[in-house]
Design an enzyme around this catalytic site. Structure first.
Site, PDB file in Angstrom:
ATOM      1  N   LYS A 128       0.864  -1.188   0.000  1.00  0.00           N
ATOM      2  CA  LYS A 128       0.000   0.000   0.000  1.00  0.00           C
ATOM      3  C   LYS A 128       0.892   1.226   0.000  1.00  0.00           C
ATOM      4  CE  LYS A 128      -4.529   0.989   0.371  1.00  0.00           C
ATOM      5  NZ  LYS A 128      -5.699   0.216  -0.016  1.00  0.00           N
TER       6      LYS A 128
HETATM    7  P1  NAD Z   1     -13.211   7.685  -2.675  1.00  0.00           P
HETATM    8  O1  NAD Z   1     -12.205   8.740  -2.517  1.00  0.00           O
HETATM    9  O2  NAD Z   1     -13.753   7.411  -4.041  1.00  0.00           O
HETATM   10  O3  NAD Z   1     -14.464   7.960  -1.708  1.00  0.00           O
HETATM   11  C1  NAD Z   1     -14.306   8.152  -0.336  1.00  0.00           C
HETATM   12  C2  NAD Z   1     -15.643   8.557   0.247  1.00  0.00           C
HETATM   13  O4  NAD Z   1     -15.522   8.643   1.675  1.00  0.00           O
HETATM   14  C3  NAD Z   1     -16.122   9.921  -0.211  1.00  0.00           C
HETATM   15  O5  NAD Z   1     -17.528   9.893  -0.419  1.00  0.00           O
HETATM   16  C4  NAD Z   1     -15.789  10.818   0.974  1.00  0.00           C
HETATM   17  O6  NAD Z   1     -16.618  11.965   1.042  1.00  0.00           O
HETATM   18  C5  NAD Z   1     -16.059   9.876   2.113  1.00  0.00           C
HETATM   19  N1  NAD Z   1     -15.423  10.300   3.359  1.00  0.00           N
HETATM   20  C6  NAD Z   1     -14.162  10.757   3.538  1.00  0.00           C
HETATM   21  N2  NAD Z   1     -13.958  11.085   4.837  1.00  0.00           N
HETATM   22  C7  NAD Z   1     -15.114  10.813   5.477  1.00  0.00           C
HETATM   23  C8  NAD Z   1     -15.539  10.932   6.826  1.00  0.00           C
HETATM   24  N3  NAD Z   1     -14.729  11.411   7.765  1.00  0.00           N
HETATM   25  N4  NAD Z   1     -16.807  10.565   7.140  1.00  0.00           N
HETATM   26  C9  NAD Z   1     -17.660  10.096   6.186  1.00  0.00           C
HETATM   27  N5  NAD Z   1     -17.302   9.947   4.896  1.00  0.00           N
HETATM   28  C10 NAD Z   1     -16.050  10.309   4.548  1.00  0.00           C
HETATM   29  O7  NAD Z   1     -12.559   6.354  -2.065  1.00  0.00           O
HETATM   30  P2  NAD Z   1     -12.932   4.852  -2.357  1.00  0.00           P
HETATM   31  O8  NAD Z   1     -12.011   4.340  -3.409  1.00  0.00           O
HETATM   32  O9  NAD Z   1     -14.406   4.705  -2.527  1.00  0.00           O
HETATM   33  O10 NAD Z   1     -12.455   4.161  -0.991  1.00  0.00           O
HETATM   34  C11 NAD Z   1     -13.319   4.095   0.151  1.00  0.00           C
HETATM   35  C12 NAD Z   1     -12.838   2.987   1.052  1.00  0.00           C
HETATM   36  O11 NAD Z   1     -12.840   1.757   0.332  1.00  0.00           O
HETATM   37  C13 NAD Z   1     -11.411   3.136   1.592  1.00  0.00           C
HETATM   38  O12 NAD Z   1     -11.346   2.561   2.885  1.00  0.00           O
HETATM   39  C14 NAD Z   1     -10.590   2.292   0.627  1.00  0.00           C
HETATM   40  O13 NAD Z   1      -9.383   1.860   1.197  1.00  0.00           O
HETATM   41  C15 NAD Z   1     -11.553   1.158   0.394  1.00  0.00           C
HETATM   42  N6  NAD Z   1     -11.307   0.387  -0.818  1.00  0.00           N
HETATM   43  C16 NAD Z   1     -11.286   0.972  -2.050  1.00  0.00           C
HETATM   44  C17 NAD Z   1     -11.075   0.192  -3.171  1.00  0.00           C
HETATM   45  C18 NAD Z   1     -11.134   0.758  -4.567  1.00  0.00           C
HETATM   46  O14 NAD Z   1     -11.048  -0.025  -5.523  1.00  0.00           O
HETATM   47  N7  NAD Z   1     -11.291   2.054  -4.752  1.00  0.00           N
HETATM   48  C19 NAD Z   1     -10.848  -1.178  -3.044  1.00  0.00           C
HETATM   49  C20 NAD Z   1     -10.877  -1.755  -1.778  1.00  0.00           C
HETATM   50  C21 NAD Z   1     -11.105  -0.953  -0.666  1.00  0.00           C
END
Ligand code: NAD
Length: 438
Positions: A128
């Site tokens: 990561k």
């Molecule tokens: P993203 O940047 O597309 O979206 C993040 C979302 O979280 C946004 O809507 C943001 O407003 C919200 N957010 C941020 N801080 C916040 C808070 N304090 N309270 C409430 N909401 C909040 O990111 P993503 O890619 O959707 O990732 C989200 C989660 O999923 C992370 O934990 C990431 O590690 C995990 N994840 C992502 C992927 C991927 O393929 N993108 C894969 C596996 C896991």
């Protein structure tokens, strides 16, 4: 949590004690991860003699990322890339741009990638990366310069056969395009396989953008069958409405579920009759947040946790479900779209309250599964159609989940512990076959 059997092993081999920054301290994600490893160790049989290897990242790189700002001054950012384990293959995991990123957080996220990749049996270790920055404060030019400089700095340890970054919080296809180009130009030839989650026109895969949300939906639907829940009448609450939460919410709504509450970084909205998810996605694309969506009422952020719902999907950041709110959650099922959203104390409270938790290390593995397809397609320069990709994704997720469900039943443990049992055994088996080096 049912009682674990006592460790069948003689004492673990003596190791130098963990330095303080590696120790469980209950304060951060790395401490949570170490507690999860401790919980699973009694189930690892003879392989538990290698468990120490899971408690230390193989390689952690901290880099200085200096860039020229638009106003002519120079700003320095701190960047990280951690390769937790490479026993099963090259490191694999996303890159996060967020003001709260720390080395300890990246270590935990890299470790969860090791577990996740082994849980769905893709041939990767775990890695990561991240930069401690609020990217919303940067111009597009500054964001590009920072991404490129970071890529150059971590270029000494990444590569298509070494470690393959991907998108995470606040990083997207464009960032992956800049990373791929910077790495390629530093190497002297285009290496599309160095990152996944790229634009389709640059060697990206169809279906990758939706893959994590699709995986969340797929395991949710499988688990619902086991507990007799009808998805088509379920009420769903989603925290985080970005890549993961937005797509998961859309797929649940398409299956007939009512998405009644959504929270993001700026606020929380609620609609008893169910939100119009396609309209909400357009609103977020336009304004950057769910706040101000006309067809919903705003509610206090803390009330989100007690919304009347059947399914809760945390899809934002770590440690959102904790001892402070776990007792108030009304959902019967929690599907962890985010990485590390539930603390071990909350896990125990939810278990006692009979709330089924589908852990991150299987629930959000759809993204890395299609990243694996993207990497394979890049190597062969032969691209599959979207129907094939989605069908393969669903098959892998269903099979992995079925195996984990069975392990949970057989051992009378939570799905998190069951996923760790499956994954840790796979990792430590390859460790044993290869020896000490990886
Ligand atoms: P993203 O940047 O597309 O979206 C993040 C979302 O979280 C946004 O809507 C943001 O407003 C919200 N957010 C941020 N801080 C916040 C808070 N304090 N309270 C409430 N909401 C909040 O990111 P993503 O890619 O959707 O990732 C989200 C989660 O999923 C992370 O934990 C990431 O590690 C995990 N994840 C992502 C992927 C991927 O393929 N993108 C894969 C596996 C896991």
């Amino acid at each position: 949590m049912s009682q674990a059997p006592s460790t069948p092993m003689s004492a673990a081999p003596a190791s130098h004690p963990l330095p303080s920054y590696l120790q469980a301290n209950n304060l951060g994600p790395w401490g949570v991860y170490l507690q999860q490893v401790d919980r699973v160790t009694p189930y690892l049989g003879n392989l538990s003699r290698w468990v120490e290897t899971l408690k230390r990242p193989k390689r952690s790189l901290i880099v200085d990322v200096p860039i020229h700002l638009d106003n002519g001054t120079v700003a320095h950012f701190e960047g990280y890339r951690v390769q937790h384990n490479v026993s099963r293959g090259p490191g694999k995991g996303g890159v996060r741009f967020h003001q709260d990123v720390t080395l300890s957080e990246v270590m935990a996220l890299s470790a969860w990638m090791s577990i996740k990749n082994a849980a769905v049996n893709v041939p990767y270790g775990g890695a990561k990366g991240g930069i401690r920055v609020d990217p919303k404060t940067l111009s597009r030019g500054e964001l590009e310069r920072m991404t490129r400089r970071y890529t150059s700095e971590i270029g000494i340890i990444i590569g298509p056969n070494k470690d393959i970054p991907a998108p995470d919080v606040n990083t997207d296809e464009q960032i992956m395009a800049w990373m791929m180009d910077t790495y390629s130009m530093n190497q002297g030839s285009t290496a599309t396989g160095v990152v996944t989650g790229k634009p389709v026109d640059l060697g990206g895969s169809l279906g990758r953008r939706e893959a994590t949300g699709r995986g969340v939906f797929t395991v949710g639907a499988e688990a619902a069958k086991h507990i007799g829940m009808d998805i088509s009448t379920a009420r769903v609450a989603v925290q985080g409405f970005g890549n993961v939460g937005g797509i998961a919410g859309k797929l649940f709504a398409e299956a007939g579920a009512r998405v009644v509450a959504v929270q993001d970084h700026a606020g929380t909205i609620y609609r008893e009759a169910g939100l119009d998810v396609p309209s909400l996605l357009r609103h977020v694309a336009h304004t950057g947040s769910v706040v101000g969506f006309a067809q919903a009422e705003a509610i206090a952020n803390d009330l989100f946790w007690e919304v009347d719902c059947d399914i809760l999907i945390p899809a934002a950041l770590e440690q959102q479900i904790n001892a402070g709110n776990a007792g108030r959650i009304k959902a019967r099922m929690i599907i962890e779209g985010a990485n590390g959203p539930t603390t071990p104390e909350a896990d125990d409270i939810l278990h006692d309250r009979n709330v089924l938790v589908l852990p991150d290390v299987i629930a959000n593995a759809g993204g890395v599964t299609v990243s694996y397809f993207e990497w394979v397609q890049d190597f062969s320069s032969f691209f599959w159609d979207e129907a094939e990709i989605n069908a393969r994704l669903v098959r892998i997720m269903r099979e992995a989940f079925a195996g984990i469900w069975q392990v949970a039943q057989d051992n009378k443990v939570s799905l998190r512990t069951a996923t760790f049992i499956v994954a840790c055994k796979r990792i430590l088996h390859t460790r044993e076959l290869r020896g000490l080096y990886p």
